[in-house]
Design a protein around this motif. Structure first.
Motif, PDB file in Angstrom:
ATOM      1  N   ALA A   8     142.595  -7.902   1.195  1.00 41.14           N
ATOM      2  CA  ALA A   8     143.354  -7.493   2.376  1.00 41.14           C
ATOM      3  C   ALA A   8     142.478  -7.512   3.624  1.00 41.14           C
ATOM      4  CB  ALA A   8     143.944  -6.099   2.156  1.00 41.14           C
ATOM      5  N   ALA A   9     141.197  -7.132   3.478  1.00 38.61           N
ATOM      6  CA  ALA A   9     140.283  -7.165   4.614  1.00 38.61           C
ATOM      7  C   ALA A   9     140.070  -8.597   5.091  1.00 38.61           C
ATOM      8  CB  ALA A   9     138.946  -6.535   4.226  1.00 38.61           C
ATOM      9  N   ALA A  10     139.892  -9.522   4.135  1.00 41.50           N
ATOM     10  CA  ALA A  10     139.725 -10.936   4.508  1.00 41.50           C
ATOM     11  C   ALA A  10     140.956 -11.439   5.251  1.00 41.50           C
ATOM     12  CB  ALA A  10     139.486 -11.773   3.252  1.00 41.50           C
ATOM     13  N   GLY A  11     142.142 -11.022   4.787  1.00 35.77           N
ATOM     14  CA  GLY A  11     143.360 -11.418   5.478  1.00 35.77           C
ATOM     15  C   GLY A  11     143.425 -10.852   6.883  1.00 35.77           C
ATOM     16  N   SER A  12     143.009  -9.595   7.054  1.00 36.73           N
ATOM     17  CA  SER A  12     143.016  -8.968   8.380  1.00 36.73           C
ATOM     18  C   SER A  12     142.057  -9.674   9.338  1.00 36.73           C
ATOM     19  CB  SER A  12     142.625  -7.491   8.265  1.00 36.73           C
ATOM     20  OG  SER A  12     143.560  -6.780   7.495  1.00 36.73           O
ATOM     21  N   PHE A  13     140.854  -9.999   8.827  1.00 39.45           N
ATOM     22  CA  PHE A  13     139.895 -10.711   9.667  1.00 39.45           C
ATOM     23  C   PHE A  13     140.416 -12.099  10.031  1.00 39.45           C
ATOM     24  CE2 PHE A  13     136.559  -8.045   7.307  1.00 39.45           C
ATOM     25  CZ  PHE A  13     136.648  -7.033   8.248  1.00 39.45           C
ATOM     26  N   GLY A  14     141.094 -12.754   9.084  1.00 37.65           N
ATOM     27  CA  GLY A  14     141.670 -14.071   9.352  1.00 37.65           C
ATOM     28  C   GLY A  14     142.753 -14.011  10.413  1.00 37.65           C
ATOM     29  N   ILE A  15     143.603 -12.984  10.341  1.00 37.71           N
ATOM     30  CA  ILE A  15     144.661 -12.810  11.341  1.00 37.71           C
ATOM     31  C   ILE A  15     144.060 -12.608  12.724  1.00 37.71           C
ATOM     32  CG2 ILE A  15     146.485 -11.250  12.120  1.00 37.71           C
ATOM     33  CD1 ILE A  15     147.145 -10.778   9.154  1.00 37.71           C
ATOM     34  N   MET A  16     143.010 -11.776  12.801  1.00 36.91           N
ATOM     35  CA  MET A  16     142.382 -11.529  14.097  1.00 36.91           C
ATOM     36  C   MET A  16     141.727 -12.787  14.648  1.00 36.91           C
ATOM     37  SD  MET A  16     143.072  -8.603  15.156  1.00 36.91           S
ATOM     38  CE  MET A  16     142.017  -8.833  16.585  1.00 36.91           C
ATOM     39  N   ALA A  17     141.081 -13.561  13.785  1.00 33.32           N
ATOM     40  CA  ALA A  17     140.448 -14.800  14.238  1.00 33.32           C
ATOM     41  C   ALA A  17     141.496 -15.765  14.788  1.00 33.32           C
ATOM     42  CB  ALA A  17     139.679 -15.444  13.083  1.00 33.32           C
ATOM     43  N   ALA A  18     142.625 -15.892  14.086  1.00 32.73           N
ATOM     44  CA  ALA A  18     143.699 -16.773  14.544  1.00 32.73           C
ATOM     45  C   ALA A  18     144.290 -16.281  15.865  1.00 32.73           C
ATOM     46  CB  ALA A  18     144.786 -16.870  13.477  1.00 32.73           C
ATOM     47  N   LEU A  19     144.436 -14.955  15.991  1.00 25.00           N
ATOM     48  CA  LEU A  19     144.992 -14.379  17.209  1.00 25.00           C
ATOM     49  C   LEU A  19     144.089 -14.633  18.404  1.00 25.00           C
ATOM     50  CD1 LEU A  19     147.201 -12.675  18.513  1.00 25.00           C
ATOM     51  CD2 LEU A  19     145.907 -10.638  17.892  1.00 25.00           C
ATOM     52  N   TRP A  20     142.774 -14.444  18.230  1.00 26.18           N
ATOM     53  CA  TRP A  20     141.847 -14.693  19.320  1.00 26.18           C
ATOM     54  C   TRP A  20     141.839 -16.167  19.712  1.00 26.18           C
ATOM     55  CZ3 TRP A  20     140.202 -11.555  22.721  1.00 26.18           C
ATOM     56  CH2 TRP A  20     139.984 -10.209  22.416  1.00 26.18           C
ATOM     57  N   LYS A  21     142.007 -17.048  18.728  1.00 28.04           N
ATOM     58  CA  LYS A  21     142.068 -18.477  19.032  1.00 28.04           C
ATOM     59  C   LYS A  21     143.270 -18.787  19.905  1.00 28.04           C
ATOM     60  CE  LYS A  21     141.959 -23.027  16.790  1.00 28.04           C
ATOM     61  NZ  LYS A  21     141.905 -23.736  15.485  1.00 28.04           N
ATOM     62  N   VAL A  22     144.411 -18.156  19.603  1.00 28.72           N
ATOM     63  CA  VAL A  22     145.624 -18.356  20.403  1.00 28.72           C
ATOM     64  C   VAL A  22     145.437 -17.799  21.808  1.00 28.72           C
ATOM     65  CG1 VAL A  22     148.043 -17.690  20.645  1.00 28.72           C
ATOM     66  CG2 VAL A  22     147.168 -18.411  18.418  1.00 28.72           C
ATOM     67  N   ILE A  23     144.814 -16.610  21.899  1.00 32.24           N
ATOM     68  CA  ILE A  23     144.593 -15.999  23.208  1.00 32.24           C
ATOM     69  C   ILE A  23     143.683 -16.862  24.070  1.00 32.24           C
ATOM     70  CG2 ILE A  23     143.516 -14.039  24.384  1.00 32.24           C
ATOM     71  CD1 ILE A  23     144.482 -12.284  22.080  1.00 32.24           C
ATOM     72  N   LEU A  24     142.590 -17.341  23.488  1.00 29.70           N
ATOM     73  CA  LEU A  24     141.657 -18.185  24.248  1.00 29.70           C
ATOM     74  C   LEU A  24     142.311 -19.491  24.669  1.00 29.70           C
ATOM     75  CD1 LEU A  24     138.369 -17.628  22.192  1.00 29.70           C
ATOM     76  CD2 LEU A  24     138.948 -16.701  24.444  1.00 29.70           C
ATOM     77  N   ALA A  25     143.134 -20.057  23.790  1.00 30.94           N
ATOM     78  CA  ALA A  25     143.842 -21.286  24.146  1.00 30.94           C
ATOM     79  C   ALA A  25     144.804 -21.034  25.299  1.00 30.94           C
ATOM     80  CB  ALA A  25     144.604 -21.820  22.935  1.00 30.94           C
ATOM     81  N   GLY A  26     145.468 -19.875  25.282  1.00 27.10           N
ATOM     82  CA  GLY A  26     146.379 -19.531  26.370  1.00 27.10           C
ATOM     83  C   GLY A  26     145.650 -19.349  27.683  1.00 27.10           C
ATOM     84  N   ILE A  27     144.495 -18.686  27.633  1.00 25.08           N
ATOM     85  CA  ILE A  27     143.703 -18.501  28.847  1.00 25.08           C
ATOM     86  C   ILE A  27     143.262 -19.847  29.403  1.00 25.08           C
ATOM     87  CG2 ILE A  27     141.511 -17.617  29.725  1.00 25.08           C
ATOM     88  CD1 ILE A  27     141.809 -15.273  27.779  1.00 25.08           C
ATOM     89  N   HIS A  28     142.827 -20.745  28.524  1.00 24.31           N
ATOM     90  CA  HIS A  28     142.388 -22.067  28.968  1.00 24.31           C
ATOM     91  C   HIS A  28     143.545 -22.851  29.573  1.00 24.31           C
ATOM     92  CE1 HIS A  28     141.323 -26.359  28.467  1.00 24.31           C
ATOM     93  NE2 HIS A  28     140.103 -25.929  28.787  1.00 24.31           N
ATOM     94  N   THR A  29     144.736 -22.720  28.989  1.00 26.18           N
ATOM     95  CA  THR A  29     145.907 -23.458  29.477  1.00 26.18           C
ATOM     96  C   THR A  29     146.312 -23.009  30.872  1.00 26.18           C
ATOM     97  OG1 THR A  29     146.728 -23.797  27.230  1.00 26.18           O
ATOM     98  CG2 THR A  29     148.331 -23.994  29.042  1.00 26.18           C
TER      99      THR A  29
END
Length: 222
Positions: A190-211
């Protein structure tokens, strides 16, 4: 009210049984007390000399379920301190006064426990001592490190974002309480899943900022 709380030495297999009734009984009595508010200090005092796992579960499991706004702010702060002390191998738990004095209305706490207790009772029927190499004092330090990172994620203002890390911490806590390495293993998944979700979320946020920021930077010749 004391701003110190003590627990038994860290050991999954050697943790004490809970006096004064089971885990759910203690929570139920807190919700039925005659005080207007239930503080973090009152929760710690009610559990007395309990294992770190019991305290982690008290503060983590409510955040894994839909709860009133502000619950994670009240119950999340103790998780950081408890998990950090578990990570560094402290045998005695200490919480500062500004945490022990935080409180919620008794009615809100009762609503919280009414949702949590049935889950605890179901889960306890599935738990048993096994794979105890995952519940040794050394393993507890790694568990504490994971719980510390998860507790930091829990504070982030993300809708329903506190539920995955809280569920992982709850699994770790149940494994520590019952010396059940299988529950600890589920906690790691479950911890690995939580870290994966956060990594994916930050990737989306950074992509949005760049856009959105890219055209503005080009407009100003940056």
């Amino acid at each position: 009210m004391s701003d110190h709380a003590r627990s038994e030495p860290l050991s999954g297999a050697g943790q004490p049984q809970m006096p004064g009734g089971g885990f759910s009984d203690v929570l139920r009595r807190l919700g039925e007390s005659d005080h207007e508010r239930v503080s973090v200090g009152a929760i710690l005092e009610a559990f007395g000399d309990r294992a770190f796992g019991a305290l982690l579960l008290v503060f983590a499991l409510p955040n894994a379920l839909p709860m009133p706004p502000g619950t994670s702010a009240i119950l999340g702060a103790p998780l950081v301190f408890i998990a950090f002390q578990l990570m560094i191998g402290r045998a005695v738990l200490w919480l500062p006064r500004f945490i022990t004095e935080r409180s919620m209305r008794r009615e809100d706490f009762r609503t919280l426990t009414e949702k949590v207790i049935p889950w605890i009772m179901r889960l306890e029927r599935l738990l048993k001592p096994r794979a105890q190499w995952l519940t040794t004092p050394v393993a507890d330090r790694f568990t504490g490190a994971a719980c510390f990172l998860l507790s930091l994620i829990l504070f982030l203002p993300i809708p329903f974002g506190n539920m995955p890390p809280a569920a992982a911490i709850s699994a770790f806590a149940l494994g520590m309480i019952e010396a059940d390495g299988a529950a600890i293993a589920i906690g790691w998944l479950a911890a690995a899943g939580s870290f994966g979700i956060m990594a994916a979320l930050w990737k989306v946020i950074l992509a949005g900022i760049h856009t959105f920021a890219g055209p503005l930077l080009r407009l100003f010749g940056l």
